[in-house]
Design a protein around this motif. Structure first.
Motif, short mmCIF file in Angstrom:
data_model
loop_
_atom_site.label_atom_id
_atom_site.label_comp_id
_atom_site.label_asym_id
_atom_site.label_seq_id
_atom_site.Cartn_x
_atom_site.Cartn_y
_atom_site.Cartn_z
N LYS A 324 3.76 -8.11 3.07
CA LYS A 324 4.12 -6.82 2.49
C LYS A 324 3.33 -6.56 1.21
O LYS A 324 2.86 -5.44 0.98
N ILE A 325 3.19 -7.60 0.39
CA ILE A 325 2.41 -7.43 -0.85
C ILE A 325 0.97 -7.07 -0.51
O ILE A 325 0.36 -6.19 -1.13
N ARG A 326 0.39 -7.74 0.47
CA ARG A 326 -0.99 -7.46 0.87
C ARG A 326 -1.14 -6.02 1.37
O ARG A 326 -2.11 -5.33 1.03
N ALA A 327 -0.19 -5.57 2.17
CA ALA A 327 -0.28 -4.21 2.71
C ALA A 327 -0.25 -3.18 1.60
O ALA A 327 -1.01 -2.19 1.63
N ILE A 328 0.62 -3.39 0.62
CA ILE A 328 0.71 -2.44 -0.49
C ILE A 328 -0.54 -2.50 -1.36
O ILE A 328 -1.07 -1.46 -1.79
N ALA A 329 -1.03 -3.71 -1.61
CA ALA A 329 -2.24 -3.85 -2.43
C ALA A 329 -3.44 -3.22 -1.74
O ALA A 329 -4.27 -2.56 -2.39
N ASP A 330 -3.56 -3.39 -0.42
CA ASP A 330 -4.68 -2.78 0.30
C ASP A 330 -4.62 -1.26 0.24
O ASP A 330 -5.66 -0.59 0.24
N TYR A 331 -3.43 -0.70 0.18
CA TYR A 331 -3.28 0.75 0.13
C TYR A 331 -3.92 1.34 -1.12
O TYR A 331 -4.35 2.51 -1.12
N MET A 332 -4.01 0.56 -2.19
CA MET A 332 -4.55 1.09 -3.44
C MET A 332 -6.00 1.54 -3.33
O MET A 332 -6.48 2.30 -4.17
N ARG A 333 -6.71 1.08 -2.27
CA ARG A 333 -8.07 1.57 -2.07
C ARG A 333 -8.10 3.06 -1.72
O ARG A 333 -9.13 3.72 -1.84
N ASN A 334 -6.97 3.58 -1.27
CA ASN A 334 -6.88 4.99 -0.94
C ASN A 334 -6.70 5.87 -2.17
O ASN A 334 -6.82 7.10 -2.08
N ILE A 335 -6.37 5.26 -3.30
CA ILE A 335 -6.19 6.01 -4.55
C ILE A 335 -7.54 6.08 -5.26
O ILE A 335 -8.05 5.07 -5.75
N ARG A 336 -8.12 7.26 -5.29
CA ARG A 336 -9.46 7.42 -5.87
C ARG A 336 -9.42 7.22 -7.37
O ARG A 336 -8.47 7.65 -8.04
#
Length: 568
Positions: A324-336
């Motif tokens: 779960k932590i990895r999934a949330i951290a990976d999502y931050m690449r979508n924040i420009r």
């Protein structure tokens, strides 16, 4: 960018927000600066009136300077005859500083370097610059001066940031060999924190470096010296303190060295007001800074229904906390990455809801959203102030110095993840995993190379905790290269290479490849081979797992070097 609103000295000590400085580069942010000229001037004009250089510049020009040791690469281009700051602290918290600088040009190379051909002073909405002037005493004794009409005021546009920063600049007259050039200006501000710094040393020799401090009745100060011995100030009058030191060699540039400011001789100043309300603006301890910053982030990490829905979608099907932590951290690449930093916005983040809905934010904004999302799965996390140059955050000097924000994730005790290399076991805060959500190429579990083994200020509920950032083990950073070579009787060499990269070597190579259009990626392989071969042809190149940031990066390529070997 995490802006630090400290005042600039004559050399631009606050290089983190000094556009023209060039001494400091914030890694992984590419700024394309477009100057908007608000006052247009065709160039500095030489005037017949008021051309006389001031007495302080004449005195500096008359100084006999010693023979400073030459750097390994070349003699110095200039020598600083005088570097001075006159700091006047007002009882209401305003600080007015007059900066003066004089230097002699020794080599023609200085004529093309921006630092020795003009002066640019940056200031924010609550700051003011006045009296910017420059004079030249030429080698043949002529005196030239700039006037008010030669001062250009401008704003800045960036492709990754919007700020209220402006600048005033002036071009020097006839910056030629043998000329002595001087300039001065007054800088007024009401800083968020009563702290300042002064670099006695520079990248060029400094003959006289002088700081004077004038305090109101009842105020106190503390001076801290770094990379040098302590020096007691002269005390010519009540509330006035003067430090004057002489003949510093220039900091010599060396390959792979840290920022020159990390090794230069400098002094940090802190002011302690008598007014209890103003006294809160003094950084006495790291804990004080943390308590102050906690006041800026109250409710900033509050969640929203949209954030809750996104977290639920990201973590669906993830059976363990690590996934779960990895999934949330990976999502931050979508924040420009984009910063809106007006006034205290350089320090205070936007709310998590704003960052999520807009889809962009700067480093502290990204930390805010990531922390809010982690809280939805029951994982606690903390803002962590760092600097992208090792040596700027010092454990023995509590300060707001720092240009970046990352996150410290408090790992649950039951979570055992061997690939989380960037962890520190803190006796008070527990097991912390440090992560930089701004750098899109470094996956969770790792830390960018430029942040390793430095210090960070972890902002916990009880205040600030200064913690040594981890140095990742060698096994987490590897390059495995298998090469098969064949040399025929005519001297032609052919080869095939299979390469695997982990950790920092992988993130650096990924960044270069992903920042290059696919049609030109072969040139990256060619540059690498060109360091060893003179004439060759790259016949094949392949890349594997380029977009899988937490996977091993694989590279394969084949080449032929004709006439590599000669008959003896």
């Amino acid at each position: 960018m995490f802006r630090v609103p400290v005042r600039r000295d004559a050399r631009g000590s606050a290089g983190k927000i000094q556009i023209e400085s060039g001494h400091r580069e914030v890694i992984h942010f590419w700024l394309v600066t477009l100057f908007i000229i608000c006052t247009v001037a065709s160039g500095p004009a030489v005037r017949a009136d008021n051309n006389t250089a001031p007495d302080w510049l004449h005195a500096a020009a008359r100084e006999k300077i010693p023979d400073y040791p030459h750097r390994a690469d070349a003699p110095p281009d200039v020598v600083l005859l005088l570097d001075e700051a006159q700091i006047n602290v007002k009882d209401d918290g305003e600080i007015e500083t007059r900066f003066r600088r004089a230097f002699r040009i020794l080599r023609p190379q200085a004529q093309t370097e921006p630092e020795w051909s003009n002066r640019e002073v940056e200031f924010g909405k609550d700051e003011k610059v006045s009296g910017l002037r420059a004079w030249t005493i030429t080698a043949d004794g002529r005196e030239l001066a700039t006037g008010k009409n030669d001062v250009v005021r401008q704003g800045f546009l960036y492709d990754v940031m919007y700020t209220d920063a402006q600048a005033e600049s002036v071009k020097f007259l006839e910056p030629k060999i043998g000329s002595v050039i001087g300039y001065e200006y007054v800088f007024k501000s009401r800083p968020y924190m009563f702290e300042d710094d002064w670099y006695f040393q520079d990248t060029v020799p400094v003959h006289t470096s002088r700081v004077s401090l004038q305090l109101p009745p009842g105020w106190e100060f503390s001076a801290h010296f770094f990379n040098m011995a302590e020096h007691k100030p002269a005390n010519p009058s009540a509330g006035q303190y003067v430090w004057e030191l002489h003949d510093f060699p220039g900091v010599e540039s060396e390959p792979q060295m840290p920022s020159w400011r990390s090794v230069a001789e400098w002094m940090g100043l802190k002011y302690f007001p008598r007014n209890p309300a103003l006294r809160m603006k003094t950084t006495g301890t790291w804990q004080d800074i943390g308590i102050w910053y906690n006041g800026l982030i109250v409710h900033r990490r509050d969640s929203s229904p949209q954030i809750q829905q996104k977290v639920a979608a990201l973590t669906s099907g993830k059976p363990d906390t690590s996934g779960k932590i990895r999934a949330i951290a990976d999502y931050m690449r979508n924040i420009r990455y984009f910063g809106v930093e007006i006034g205290i916005g350089g320090l205070q983040p936007h709310t998590a809801a704003e960052v999520f809905s807009r889809g962009w934010g700067d480093c502290k904004d990204k930390v805010t959203l990531l922390s809010a999302m982690l809280s939805q799965i029951g994982v606690e996390s903390y803002y962590t102030m760092v600097d992208t140059d090792r040596g700027f955050v010092r454990p023995d000097y509590p300060s707001l110095e720092g240009d970046h924000m990352i996150i410290a994730i408090r790992l649950p005790t039951e979570l055992a993840e061997e690939s989380f290399y960037a962890t520190v076991n803190d006796p008070k805060l527990g097991r912390l995993l440090f992560f930089d959500p701004t750098n899109p190429y470094v996956p969770l579990g790792y830390l960018p190379w430029y942040l390793q083994d430095g210090y960070g200020l972890v902002i916990a509920p009880d205040g600030g905790h200064i913690i040594k950032l981890p140095l990742l083990p060698p096994l987490s950073n590897r390059v495995l290269r298998e090469v098969k070579l064949s040399l025929d009787t005519t001297g032609n060499l052919t080869g095939s290479v299979d390469e695997l990269r982990w950790g920092t070597p992988a993130s650096i190579e990924r960044e270069e490849l992903l920042e290059t259009v696919p049609a030109k990626r072969a040139e990256i392989f060619e540059r690498f081979l060109g360091a060893s071969l003179e004439e060759f042809v790259l016949s094949k190149a392949g890349i594997g797992e380029l977009d899988q940031y937490d996977q091993t990066l694989s590279l394969t390529y084949q080449f032929a070097a004709y006439g590599y070997a000669k008959s003896a």
